[in-house]
Design an enzyme around this catalytic site. Structure first.
Site, mmCIF file in Angstrom:
data_model
loop_
_atom_site.group_PDB
_atom_site.id
_atom_site.type_symbol
_atom_site.label_atom_id
_atom_site.label_comp_id
_atom_site.label_asym_id
_atom_site.label_seq_id
_atom_site.Cartn_x
_atom_site.Cartn_y
_atom_site.Cartn_z
ATOM 1 N N TYR A 1 -1.825 -1.118 10.195
ATOM 2 C CA TYR A 1 -1.888 -1.376 8.754
ATOM 3 C C TYR A 1 -0.664 -0.801 8.047
ATOM 4 O O TYR A 1 -0.008 -1.487 7.254
ATOM 5 C CB TYR A 1 -3.164 -0.760 8.195
ATOM 6 C CG TYR A 1 -3.398 -0.997 6.725
ATOM 7 C CD1 TYR A 1 -3.885 -2.220 6.272
ATOM 8 C CD2 TYR A 1 -3.150 0.003 5.793
ATOM 9 C CE1 TYR A 1 -4.113 -2.439 4.923
ATOM 10 C CE2 TYR A 1 -3.381 -0.213 4.441
ATOM 11 C CZ TYR A 1 -3.862 -1.438 4.012
ATOM 12 O OH TYR A 1 -4.087 -1.648 2.682
ATOM 13 N N SER B 1 0.854 -1.191 0.000
ATOM 14 C CA SER B 1 0.000 0.000 0.000
ATOM 15 C C SER B 1 0.883 1.232 0.000
ATOM 16 O O SER B 1 2.022 1.184 0.489
ATOM 17 C CB SER B 1 -0.891 0.016 1.248
ATOM 18 O OG SER B 1 -1.529 1.272 1.415
#
Length: 258
Positions: free
Chosen positions: A154, A141
């Site tokens: 995350y 990401s």
């Protein structure tokens, strides 16, 4: 001209929806067969009915060692081997650090990072034993580079995926196995619903993002499949940012919404 051959036998984690589903579809449409690994048995079954023998559905968690080993063994028996692994499965339980429950931190890190390790370990073992080389593509990401309010676990996990991919490329290259990582920005997937369904966040996102919209899963699947194809035969140990200019355009301050 280099002929672009896509993998014929692939494992795709997180294959029931979002980016994983789009990758599985593109591989099958290119003539490949896929072992789809995901917790969502119902959605896996739907796709299995649609794609027939090209789609082998296995339900299980990427954080479960026995389930991962079983999925790899099934790929060996049902597909005849593994040419590529796509580590797509992810998860997120957002909360500011001082409010983040330890079990939610553990959940996110387990799915995002431990899952990539386990699947890479056992799929790569199969590739090495077969001595045919292979390709591994990890989905990380842009939050590997950019902090995400409420998403410390995350972002930390995705940053770990990026470095793990480089290390795997270093170690597995001698076996003819390439490892690369794709870094998406905002993608229209079920996991991103908390952002996509918030009008305030999306108004800010669309005002700042260079392309003024989130990506569709197919727009991430295409570069991921490319990195596993013969057209990328000399690419390994690198990261490809596919964010529509998200990183350079700025992103919303989620602290106002979460």
């Amino acid at each position: 001209m280099i002929e672009n051959k896509t993998p014929k036998r692939s494992i795709v984690t997180g294959a029931a929806s979002g980016i994983g589903r789009a990758i599985a579809e593109q591989l099958i449409e290119s003539g490949g067969r896929v072992l789809a690994f995901d917790l969502d048995k119902e959605k896996l079954t739907e796709s299995a009915h649609r794609y027939g023998d090209a789609y082998v559905a296995v339900d299980g968690s990427v954080t479960d060692t026995l389930a991962v080993r079983s999925a790899v063994a099934t790929a060996e028996s049902e597909l005849g081997g593994i040419d590529a692994l796509f580590n797509v499965a992810g998860g997120l339980r957002p909360a500011p650090i001082i409010e983040l429950a330890e079990e939610d931190w553990d959940f996110t890190i387990d799915v995002v990072l431990r899952g990539v390790f386990l699947c890479t370990k056992y799929a790569a073992t199969s590739m090495v034993e077969a001595a045919r080389g292979g390709a591994i593509v990890n989905i990380s990401s842009v939050n590997a580079h950019m902090p995400l309010y409420g998403g410390s676990a995350y972002a930390a996990g995705k940053s770990g995926v990026e470095m793990f991919g480089r290390n795997a490329a270093l170690e597995l290259g001698r076996h003819g196995i390439r490892v690369n990582t794709v870094l998406p920005g905002l993608v229209d997937t079920p996991m991103a619903a908390i952002i996509l369904e918030n009008e305030g966040i999306m108004a800010e996102f669309n005002a700042n993002a260079v392309l003024k919209r989130p990506a569709q899963p197919s727009e991430l699947a295409a570069p991921a499949v490319f990195l596993a194809s013969s057209a990328a035969s000399y690419i390994t140990g690198t990261e490809l940012v596919v964010d529509g200019g998200y990183e350079i355009g700025g992103y919303p301050d989620l602290s106002k919404y979460l």
